[in-house]
Design a protein around this motif. Structure first.
Motif, PDB file in Angstrom:
ATOM      1  N   ASP A  22      15.334 -15.920   6.406  1.00  0.00           N
ATOM      2  CA  ASP A  22      15.021 -17.333   6.206  1.00  0.00           C
ATOM      3  C   ASP A  22      15.877 -17.867   5.054  1.00  0.00           C
ATOM      4  OD1 ASP A  22      13.786 -19.727   6.561  1.00  0.00           O
ATOM      5  OD2 ASP A  22      11.769 -19.037   6.077  1.00  0.00           O
ATOM      6  N   SER A  23      15.961 -19.195   4.947  1.00  0.00           N
ATOM      7  CA  SER A  23      16.769 -19.780   3.853  1.00  0.00           C
ATOM      8  C   SER A  23      15.848 -20.196   2.705  1.00  0.00           C
ATOM      9  CB  SER A  23      17.532 -20.997   4.363  1.00  0.00           C
ATOM     10  OG  SER A  23      16.647 -22.073   4.550  1.00  0.00           O
ATOM     11  N   PRO A  24      16.355 -20.155   1.469  1.00  0.00           N
ATOM     12  CA  PRO A  24      15.537 -20.564   0.317  1.00  0.00           C
ATOM     13  C   PRO A  24      15.054 -22.008   0.444  1.00  0.00           C
ATOM     14  CG  PRO A  24      17.472 -19.382  -0.431  1.00  0.00           C
ATOM     15  CD  PRO A  24      17.645 -19.585   1.035  1.00  0.00           C
ATOM     16  N   ASP A  25      15.883 -22.880   1.030  1.00  0.00           N
ATOM     17  CA  ASP A  25      15.474 -24.288   1.179  1.00  0.00           C
ATOM     18  C   ASP A  25      14.250 -24.412   2.079  1.00  0.00           C
ATOM     19  OD1 ASP A  25      17.409 -25.192  -0.480  1.00  0.00           O
ATOM     20  OD2 ASP A  25      18.838 -25.724   1.115  1.00  0.00           O
ATOM     21  N   ASN A  26      14.283 -23.699   3.205  1.00  0.00           N
ATOM     22  CA  ASN A  26      13.119 -23.718   4.114  1.00  0.00           C
ATOM     23  C   ASN A  26      11.887 -23.166   3.407  1.00  0.00           C
ATOM     24  OD1 ASN A  26      14.611 -24.729   6.202  1.00  0.00           O
ATOM     25  ND2 ASN A  26      14.923 -22.763   7.222  1.00  0.00           N
ATOM     26  N   ALA A  27      12.105 -22.092   2.640  1.00  0.00           N
ATOM     27  CA  ALA A  27      10.987 -21.438   1.939  1.00  0.00           C
ATOM     28  C   ALA A  27      10.363 -22.388   0.928  1.00  0.00           C
ATOM     29  CB  ALA A  27      11.484 -20.176   1.250  1.00  0.00           C
ATOM     30  N   ARG A  28      11.219 -23.111   0.166  1.00  0.00           N
ATOM     31  CA  ARG A  28      10.709 -24.051  -0.851  1.00  0.00           C
ATOM     32  C   ARG A  28       9.896 -25.173  -0.198  1.00  0.00           C
ATOM     33  NH1 ARG A  28      16.041 -23.541  -2.867  1.00  0.00           N
ATOM     34  NH2 ARG A  28      16.059 -21.879  -4.417  1.00  0.00           N
ATOM     35  N   SER A  29      10.422 -25.725   0.902  1.00  0.00           N
ATOM     36  CA  SER A  29       9.703 -26.813   1.598  1.00  0.00           C
ATOM     37  C   SER A  29       8.350 -26.320   2.093  1.00  0.00           C
ATOM     38  CB  SER A  29      10.506 -27.307   2.812  1.00  0.00           C
ATOM     39  OG  SER A  29      11.782 -27.616   2.443  1.00  0.00           O
ATOM     40  N   TRP A  30       8.356 -25.101   2.633  1.00  0.00           N
ATOM     41  CA  TRP A  30       7.121 -24.507   3.186  1.00  0.00           C
ATOM     42  C   TRP A  30       6.078 -24.316   2.082  1.00  0.00           C
ATOM     43  CZ3 TRP A  30       4.243 -19.954   2.756  1.00  0.00           C
ATOM     44  CH2 TRP A  30       3.421 -19.626   3.834  1.00  0.00           C
ATOM     45  N   GLY A  64       1.785 -24.952  -2.894  1.00  0.00           N
ATOM     46  CA  GLY A  64       2.249 -24.099  -3.993  1.00  0.00           C
ATOM     47  C   GLY A  64       1.942 -22.627  -3.794  1.00  0.00           C
ATOM     48  N   GLN A  65       2.470 -21.807  -4.697  1.00  0.00           N
ATOM     49  CA  GLN A  65       2.302 -20.346  -4.629  1.00  0.00           C
ATOM     50  C   GLN A  65       2.246 -19.812  -6.049  1.00  0.00           C
ATOM     51  OE1 GLN A  65       4.439 -18.231  -1.401  1.00  0.00           O
ATOM     52  NE2 GLN A  65       5.301 -16.983  -3.018  1.00  0.00           N
ATOM     53  N   SER A  66       1.332 -18.888  -6.315  1.00  0.00           N
ATOM     54  CA  SER A  66       1.124 -18.450  -7.697  1.00  0.00           C
ATOM     55  C   SER A  66       2.041 -17.306  -8.127  1.00  0.00           C
ATOM     56  CB  SER A  66      -0.334 -18.024  -7.869  1.00  0.00           C
ATOM     57  OG  SER A  66      -0.588 -16.893  -7.063  1.00  0.00           O
ATOM     58  N   TYR A  67       2.951 -16.879  -7.260  1.00  0.00           N
ATOM     59  CA  TYR A  67       3.861 -15.773  -7.620  1.00  0.00           C
ATOM     60  C   TYR A  67       5.280 -16.076  -7.134  1.00  0.00           C
ATOM     61  CZ  TYR A  67       2.454 -14.584  -2.843  1.00  0.00           C
ATOM     62  OH  TYR A  67       2.171 -14.640  -1.508  1.00  0.00           O
ATOM     63  N   SER A  68       6.246 -15.292  -7.619  1.00  0.00           N
ATOM     64  CA  SER A  68       7.657 -15.547  -7.308  1.00  0.00           C
ATOM     65  C   SER A  68       8.071 -14.935  -5.976  1.00  0.00           C
ATOM     66  CB  SER A  68       8.542 -14.941  -8.398  1.00  0.00           C
ATOM     67  OG  SER A  68       8.183 -15.443  -9.639  1.00  0.00           O
ATOM     68  N   ASN A  69       9.189 -15.431  -5.477  1.00  0.00           N
ATOM     69  CA  ASN A  69       9.768 -14.889  -4.248  1.00  0.00           C
ATOM     70  C   ASN A  69      11.109 -14.247  -4.528  1.00  0.00           C
ATOM     71  OD1 ASN A  69       7.982 -15.707  -1.927  1.00  0.00           O
ATOM     72  ND2 ASN A  69       8.192 -17.643  -3.030  1.00  0.00           N
ATOM     73  N   LEU A  70      11.409 -13.210  -3.746  1.00  0.00           N
ATOM     74  CA  LEU A  70      12.679 -12.494  -3.890  1.00  0.00           C
ATOM     75  C   LEU A  70      13.518 -12.694  -2.639  1.00  0.00           C
ATOM     76  CD1 LEU A  70      11.175  -9.133  -5.246  1.00  0.00           C
ATOM     77  CD2 LEU A  70      11.941 -11.110  -6.583  1.00  0.00           C
ATOM     78  N   LEU A  71      14.836 -12.680  -2.823  1.00  0.00           N
ATOM     79  CA  LEU A  71      15.737 -12.891  -1.684  1.00  0.00           C
ATOM     80  C   LEU A  71      16.295 -11.549  -1.203  1.00  0.00           C
ATOM     81  CD1 LEU A  71      17.706 -15.978  -3.058  1.00  0.00           C
ATOM     82  CD2 LEU A  71      15.819 -15.987  -1.415  1.00  0.00           C
ATOM     83  N   ASP A  72      16.035 -11.238   0.059  1.00  0.00           N
ATOM     84  CA  ASP A  72      16.497  -9.970   0.636  1.00  0.00           C
ATOM     85  C   ASP A  72      17.640 -10.259   1.599  1.00  0.00           C
ATOM     86  OD1 ASP A  72      16.699  -7.369   1.544  1.00  0.00           O
ATOM     87  OD2 ASP A  72      14.994  -7.527   2.907  1.00  0.00           O
ATOM     88  N   ASN A  73      18.824 -10.502   1.023  1.00  0.00           N
ATOM     89  CA  ASN A  73      19.969 -10.839   1.876  1.00  0.00           C
ATOM     90  C   ASN A  73      20.366  -9.638   2.728  1.00  0.00           C
ATOM     91  OD1 ASN A  73      20.150 -13.460   0.843  1.00  0.00           O
ATOM     92  ND2 ASN A  73      21.291 -12.713  -0.946  1.00  0.00           N
ATOM     93  N   GLY A  74      20.529  -9.868   4.023  1.00  0.00           N
ATOM     94  CA  GLY A  74      20.916  -8.789   4.939  1.00  0.00           C
ATOM     95  C   GLY A  74      19.741  -7.907   5.325  1.00  0.00           C
TER      96      GLY A  74
END
Lengths: 181, 139
Positions: free
Chosen positions: A105-113, A119-129
């Motif tokens: 998924d893309s970070p932009d889609n994730a932020r909109s979601w 909102g979300q009470s914890y951070s997200n990590l990017l798993d490219n590939g």
């Protein structure tokens, strides 16, 4: 002689029927889960909202780690989002760390979601590939992995996680951690 | 001059190495199950996860791992279920042995029954509708 023939017929048919009957009791969609009980695979992933920051497994030695693999296109992720966010808040300050791991998924889609979900009470990590996802034996989203303070995979939930399951697992891990040696 | 020749030799060799790597990748990917499909290999699946897993196969082979080591990596992550053909050890042996046993058993049963029936047929009286005269008259 007929009874002998009938008996041998039953002898052949019965194990086959028993085997088919046993097969009907199984869920064809359930997948085997090889990871629990083994050391959690090491990872180093960028934080979605602070890409210069990298989170590593070894940074969380001594803490209980909850990794939730998710995507904005995943319908089931909507059902567990509130549970995860509230549980993360409830366990804040108890050496329990939650991370979302964005899958395919893309970070932009994730932020909109996340904004749409309130909102979300914890951070997200990017798993490219999706290398980390494969390292954790991912079969789809959502999946949640719970890692003990010793770095062992304690539980891997394939599908939606419940609040009761999260609390039971986290409480038992924290109880072991605080128990006198 | 030597450096130029070496570069040229390597450039000529590169397509062959790539083709071999691709062939090995396909061979391994064909033996691994796509986790988000129904009984389809990584090689045959168009899903993103399967394609990424195939890339992992390629990367590990390029890094010098053997086919068996790459397969074991996926077994460790997903369990033996990830192999389309289970290893012939332990309970899995039944998958390989049982069809042979059943085939042999069936063959022996058919042979014994056929012999029994042919013996019964040789000593039996001809059925009442059998016409002796027709047999004698025919050439």
């Amino acid at each position: 002689m007929n009874w002998k023939r009938s008996l041998s017929g039953i002898g052949v048919a019965l194990p086959i029927i028993a085997l088919l009957g046993y097969g009907l009791t199984l869920d064809p969609r359930s997948l085997p889960n090889a990871l629990p009980g083994s050391p959690a695979p090491e990872f180093a992933l960028a934080v979605m909202d602070v890409p210069s920051d990298t989170v590593r497994l070894r940074d969380h030695a001594g803490q209980v780690l909850v990794l939730n693999f998710w995507a904005s296109w995943c319908l089931e992720c909507r059902h567990e989002h509130r549970i995860l966010s509230e549980t993360a808040e409830a366990y804040a300050g108890k050496d329990v760390v939650f991370y979302g791991v964005l899958y395919n998924d893309s970070p932009d889609n994730a932020r909109s979601w996340i904004q749409e979900m309130g909102g979300q009470s914890y951070s997200n990590l990017l798993d490219n590939g999706t290398r980390m996802a494969i390292d954790y034996g991912l079969t789809g989203v959502p999946e949640t992995v719970i890692i003990s303070p010793e770095g062992q995979v304690v539980h891997k939930q394939i599908g939606v996680v419940t609040e009761a399951l999260l609390r039971t697992k986290l409480d038992s891990l924290l109880a072991v951690r605080t128990a006198p040696q | 001059m030597i450096a130029l020749l070496l570069t040229l030799a390597l450039a000529l060799q590169q397509p062959n190495m790539d083709a071999t790597l691709e062939l090995r990748t396909r061979e391994v990917a064909a033996q691994l199950r796509c986790p988000v499909c129904q009984g389809v290999s990584l090689e045959d699946s168009p899903s993103t996860l399967a394609q990424e897993m195939k890339s992992v196969v390629r990367e590990q082979l390029r890094a010098g791992k053997s086919e068996e080591e790459v397969k074991q990596y996926f077994v460790q992550k997903y369990g033996e279920w990830i192999l389309l053909e289970p290893e012939p050890t332990g309970f899995n042996l039944a998958v390989y042995v049982l069809p042979v046993v059943l085939l042999l058993g069936g063959g022996v049963t058919v042979f014994v029954l056929a012999r029994k029936w042919s013996r019964q047929g040789a000593g039996a009286e001809p059925p009442p509708w059998y016409d002796d005269e027709y047999e004698e008259a025919s050439p």
